[in-house]
Design a protein around this motif. Sequence first.
Motif, short mmCIF file in Angstrom:
data_model
loop_
_atom_site.label_atom_id
_atom_site.label_comp_id
_atom_site.label_asym_id
_atom_site.label_seq_id
_atom_site.Cartn_x
_atom_site.Cartn_y
_atom_site.Cartn_z
N SER A 47 0.76 -1.22 -0.30
CA SER A 47 -0.13 -0.07 -0.14
C SER A 47 1.01 1.28 0.02
CB SER A 47 -0.64 0.06 1.15
OG SER A 47 -0.19 0.25 2.39
N GLY A 48 0.31 2.42 -0.26
CA GLY A 48 1.09 3.65 -0.24
C GLY A 48 1.55 4.00 1.11
N GLY A 49 0.53 3.70 2.21
CA GLY A 49 0.70 3.98 3.52
C GLY A 49 2.28 2.88 3.94
N LEU B 73 5.35 4.63 2.66
CA LEU B 73 5.62 5.74 3.53
C LEU B 73 6.40 5.29 4.88
CD1 LEU B 73 2.51 8.13 3.55
CD2 LEU B 73 4.76 8.55 2.11
N THR C 133 -3.06 17.13 4.83
CA THR C 133 -2.73 16.17 4.03
C THR C 133 -3.88 14.92 4.54
OG1 THR C 133 -1.11 14.29 3.68
CG2 THR C 133 -1.29 15.27 6.01
N LEU C 134 -3.53 13.56 4.29
CA LEU C 134 -4.50 12.56 4.42
C LEU C 134 -4.01 11.93 5.77
CD1 LEU C 134 -6.35 11.06 1.41
CD2 LEU C 134 -6.88 13.10 2.89
N PRO D 237 -3.37 8.60 6.35
CA PRO D 237 -2.25 7.77 6.32
C PRO D 237 -0.72 8.52 6.54
CG PRO D 237 -3.47 7.63 4.18
CD PRO D 237 -4.06 8.74 5.19
N SER E 91 3.75 15.98 1.55
CA SER E 91 2.66 15.42 1.20
C SER E 91 2.35 16.18 0.07
CB SER E 91 1.61 15.45 2.10
OG SER E 91 0.53 14.43 1.62
N MET F 261 -0.13 17.07 -1.36
CA MET F 261 -1.78 16.54 -1.02
C MET F 261 -2.49 17.17 -2.35
SD MET F 261 -4.08 15.52 0.78
CE MET F 261 -5.82 15.74 1.56
N ASP G 222 5.49 12.17 -0.57
CA ASP G 222 4.34 11.38 -0.47
C ASP G 222 3.63 11.91 -1.91
OD1 ASP G 222 1.73 10.26 -0.53
OD2 ASP G 222 0.92 12.02 0.86
N ALA H 233 1.24 10.35 -3.72
CA ALA H 233 -0.04 9.62 -3.84
C ALA H 233 -0.86 10.45 -4.99
CB ALA H 233 -0.83 9.47 -2.56
N HIS H 234 -0.75 11.71 -4.79
CA HIS H 234 -1.64 12.34 -5.99
C HIS H 234 -0.62 13.19 -7.11
CE1 HIS H 234 -4.42 13.14 -1.95
NE2 HIS H 234 -4.43 11.77 -2.63
N SER I 213 0.95 5.51 -4.54
CA SER I 213 -0.20 4.62 -4.03
C SER I 213 -1.00 4.16 -5.09
CB SER I 213 -1.13 5.28 -2.87
OG SER I 213 -2.36 4.55 -2.81
N LYS J 69 -6.58 6.36 -6.85
CA LYS J 69 -5.34 6.95 -7.39
C LYS J 69 -5.10 6.85 -8.90
CE LYS J 69 -5.25 7.67 -3.03
NZ LYS J 69 -4.12 7.61 -1.94
N GLY K 105 -1.99 -0.94 -3.03
CA GLY K 105 -0.86 -0.96 -3.48
C GLY K 105 0.06 0.12 -3.47
C1 LIG Z 1 -3.88 7.37 -0.63
C2 LIG Z 1 -2.94 8.10 0.15
C3 LIG Z 1 -1.94 7.89 0.82
C4 LIG Z 1 -1.77 6.27 1.08
O1 LIG Z 1 -2.20 5.40 0.39
P1 LIG Z 1 -2.83 4.11 0.61
O2 LIG Z 1 -2.34 3.30 -0.59
O3 LIG Z 1 -4.19 4.11 0.68
O4 LIG Z 1 -2.19 3.31 1.86
C5 LIG Z 1 -0.87 8.58 1.35
N1 LIG Z 1 -1.11 10.02 1.09
C6 LIG Z 1 -2.16 10.64 0.47
C7 LIG Z 1 -2.14 11.88 0.25
C8 LIG Z 1 -3.15 9.58 0.11
O5 LIG Z 1 -4.21 10.35 -0.78
#
Ligand SMILES: *Cc1c(COP(=O)(O)O)cnc(C)c1O
Length: 397
Positions: free
Chosen positions: A66-68, A71, A92-93, A95, A136, A138, A162, A164-165, A186, A191, A198
């Motif tokens: 996972s993305g988390g 990290l 941020t989110l 995780p 992040s 974000m 991070d 993810a976005h 992520s 995503k 993942g």
């Molecule tokens: C989705 C997300 C993550 C973590 O991703 P997961 O795969 O859901 O664990 C981390 N940071 C941000 C900003 C996210 O949106």
Amino acid sequence: MTERFTGQFTQQEPIPDEAIEAAMRVLQHGRLHRYNTVGGETAEAALLEQEFAAYTGAKYCLAVASGGYALATALRAVGVSHGDTVLTNAFTLAPVPGAIASVGGVPVFVGVTEDLTIDLDDLEAKAPDAKVLMLSHMRGHICDMDRLMEICTAAGVTVIEDCAHTMGGAWNGVASGRHGAVACYSTQTYKHMNSGEGGLLITDDEDIAARAVLLSGSYMLYERHLAAPPKEAFERVRYETPNISGRMDNLRAAILRPQLRDIEAQIDRWNERYRALEDGLRDTGGLTVVERPGAERYVGSSFQFLLLDWAPGKIRDVLARTAARGVELKWFGADEPAAFTSRYDHWRYAPSDRMPASDRVLASIMDVRVPLTFSLDDCAQIARIIRAEVSAVHQKG
Ligand SMILES: *Cc1c(COP(=O)(O)O)cnc(C)c1O
């Protein structure tokens, strides 16, 4: 007659046929575990890592659960341990501070500006007391990365990104994720590539890469990786690195490889939709569109606008009125965390001083998902509905 939007804000596109066929081949041979290979076979997970490293220009890449998890692995791999301060974004989110907490780190939040990026003055003030920044990007907003890296380099702060976005994004022509020491992505359903769950981690640092591979649960099979450092790097750390299993399996990797081949076309499609929303919302009284800097290459997979200095009651009114017309807005200013949306003061395991300027921004952020199942006409309609309801509430005074 008032128009109503009937699309689903959480409906992604189907997995492409080519990816379904690749998944079927993995299911048929049954070797889902990434180290379960026969003969001269190369695992899908190893191929995905090689292809994602090439896409980002990184030397090394690791695919994880996972993305988390990526990290947390990055934090461990750069040496964060119990009690260490880790700077991160107030916007941020969950995780992100969650990953810091998972390794015993202490999250310290850095403010957010009206551009929805990290407040670099606040970062400069806080950097001398930290060794690591988990930055992040974000909602895909990329700050002035040149200045950020200057601040962090001067203060000796290691940067973990991070992304993810921002998979596919860039600053001044440098891919997002290529400024810091490590970057994490992520591939969760919402995503830019979708394998359900993942994550991916990239770095150019061979020690960080070797530790990350071992941490992810490679046992002593790391030589089967294609985007990992040479054996000697593993030999330096293999006795002292714990195995904290969080590997990606071949099924998910098989689904992701065809999506990676399509990602540039998908980015164009996201950005057309983003611009349709932006065009439709510009010059709406009381509403602030977030201007994107020329140096930023963004991926418009979500859209934000600000209702700066609006009373909470009026924002709730906008939320109710748009929801009644089928438009789902998320508000970062709500008192209680809801669904994916929460704020730094909700994470009580990481107490923080209040940041009034950031609180003002957070209280104003409205968030719209932009799945690729929306057409350009859908986006124009969503913008019309938001514009009408924001204007109606704004004019009530
Ligand atoms: C989705 C997300 C993550 C973590 O991703 P997961 O795969 O859901 O664990 C981390 N940071 C941000 C900003 C996210 O949106």
